[in-house]
Design a protein around this motif. Structure first.
Motif, PDB file in Angstrom:
ATOM      1  N   GLN A  67     -49.960 -31.197 -26.023  1.00 16.60           N
ATOM      2  CA  GLN A  67     -51.327 -31.550 -25.648  1.00 16.60           C
ATOM      3  C   GLN A  67     -51.649 -32.985 -26.059  1.00 16.60           C
ATOM      4  N   VAL A  79     -58.219 -25.912 -22.224  1.00 12.89           N
ATOM      5  CA  VAL A  79     -57.975 -24.566 -22.753  1.00 12.89           C
ATOM      6  C   VAL A  79     -59.076 -23.667 -22.200  1.00 12.89           C
ATOM      7  N   GLU A  81     -60.466 -19.555 -21.120  1.00 11.42           N
ATOM      8  CA  GLU A  81     -60.356 -18.117 -21.385  1.00 11.42           C
ATOM      9  C   GLU A  81     -61.282 -17.383 -20.431  1.00 11.42           C
TER      10      GLU A  81
END
Length: 343
Positions: A67, A79, A81
């Motif tokens: 990263q 990132v 979710e």
């Protein structure tokens, strides 16, 4: 053997296609009707917030070797979710422009339709500057993804001393999102002079009627696009010599010690390393033009000391008055004895 052969002729295929088209048309009509009715000022939202809001303070982060390499190569680090129709993303992006230039673009809400392809219009209906220089901006956003249009109402809070913008929905109005909270954080770059590191974090909860392709777009693609346009527009402004807004009297934390790059190539940003964050007092950049901020504890202590001083002065005044009164009574008694010696 054992299976019955089914013959499908051209007429059957035509009927299947026709019914499929009707089903799709009805589904789209229902979705469009729902989207048109939800985002409105005519009624309040059906709740007062289900996602925890950001408080405007800085967010810490840890990034891996890969990263960190992406950041140094000019690429965003994402990132994300997701859980059903809810989820969020965190994006890091390095920008070749000063932090105040980046923040000016982020706060240019009225021109978002020029910067972001999915934004069709932004109507700012309220703006307020608080006594601590925090700026509150309320606006209606109109967005279009493919054939679907969305309308939602946000309250954005800008803290100039931390260079952050956070938002929640304006729950007095009904939005097409079930809930939406987010955070922008613009910091001086840890190693490049004249650069910034931008952190974007967003949490979204969508209604069940939102199609899957829209959910996928909002959960990841929209997050990348968010920092992408900030990079493009900020670097354009910087190339034209724009320095960004100034905030006289506003002091900011010293973030230098908060950035750490480890020998293995990974990196982190830890806001707790800054003493100014822990104490709630920001570091003064120029002592000739600014003064240190006073913490709440210090202010309460000063008020307590002032109250004690006032109480002491009152007690001293009362004591002097009592002594004066006693002296006058004694003087009157002596005068009466001289006038009436028999007593």
């Amino acid at each position: 053997p054992g299976y019955k052969k089914i013959n499908i002729n051209n007429q059957s295929i035509t009927l299947i296609i026709m019914f499929s088209k009707v089903f799709v048309a009805i589904s789209l009509f229902v979705i469009l009707q729902l989207s048109c009715e939800a985002g409105t000022k005519k009624k309040p939202h059906h709740h007062k917030g289900v996602l925890p809001p950001f408080d405007g303070g800085h967010l810490s982060y840890n990034i891996s070797v890969e990263q960190n390499k992406k950041l140094k190569a000019g690429e965003p680090v994402v990132v994300s979710e997701r859980e059903g129709k809810a989820g969020g993303a965190v994006v890091l992006q390095d920008v070749h422009a000063l932090p105040d230039v980046c923040m000016d673009k982020i706060r240019d809400f009225g021109n978002y339709q020029k910067y972001v392809s999915t934004v069709k219009g932004v109507d700012i209906y309220k703006e307020e500057v608080l006594s601590n220089s925090t700026v509150l901006t309320s606006a209606q956003f109109n967005v279009r993804v493919s054939i679907l249009s969305f309308s939602y109402f946000l309250i954005m809070k800008f803290k100039p001393e931390l260079n952050t913008v956070t938002w929640t929905m304006d729950y007095q109005y009904s939005s097409d999102f079930d809930d939406n909270v987010g955070h922008w954080q613009v910091m001086p770059h840890p190693s490049k002079e004249g650069w910034s590191r931008v952190l974007y974090s967003c949490q979204v909860k969508l209604p069940n009627w939102i199609p899957e392709f829209v959910v996928s777009f909002l959960m990841k693609s929209a997050a990348i696009e968010a920092t992408g346009w900030v990079k493009v527009e900020s670097e354009k402004a910087a190339a034209n010599g724009i320095k960004g807004s100034e905030y006289p009297g506003i002091s900011r934390p010293d973030l230098g010690p908060c950035f750490v790059e480890l020998p293995d190539g990974s990196a982190s940003y830890d806001k707790s390393c800054s003493k100014s964050f822990e104490e709630g007092v920001v570091t003064v950049q120029d002592s000739s033009t600014t003064t240190p901020e006073v913490t709440e504890a210090e202010q309460q202590e000063e008020e307590q000391v002032a109250e004690e001083v006032v109480e002491e002065q009152v007690e001293e005044t009362q004591s002097e008055e009592e002594q004066q009164q006693v002296g006058e009574e004694e003087g009157q008694g002596e005068q009466q004895e001289e006038e009436n010696p028999e007593l």
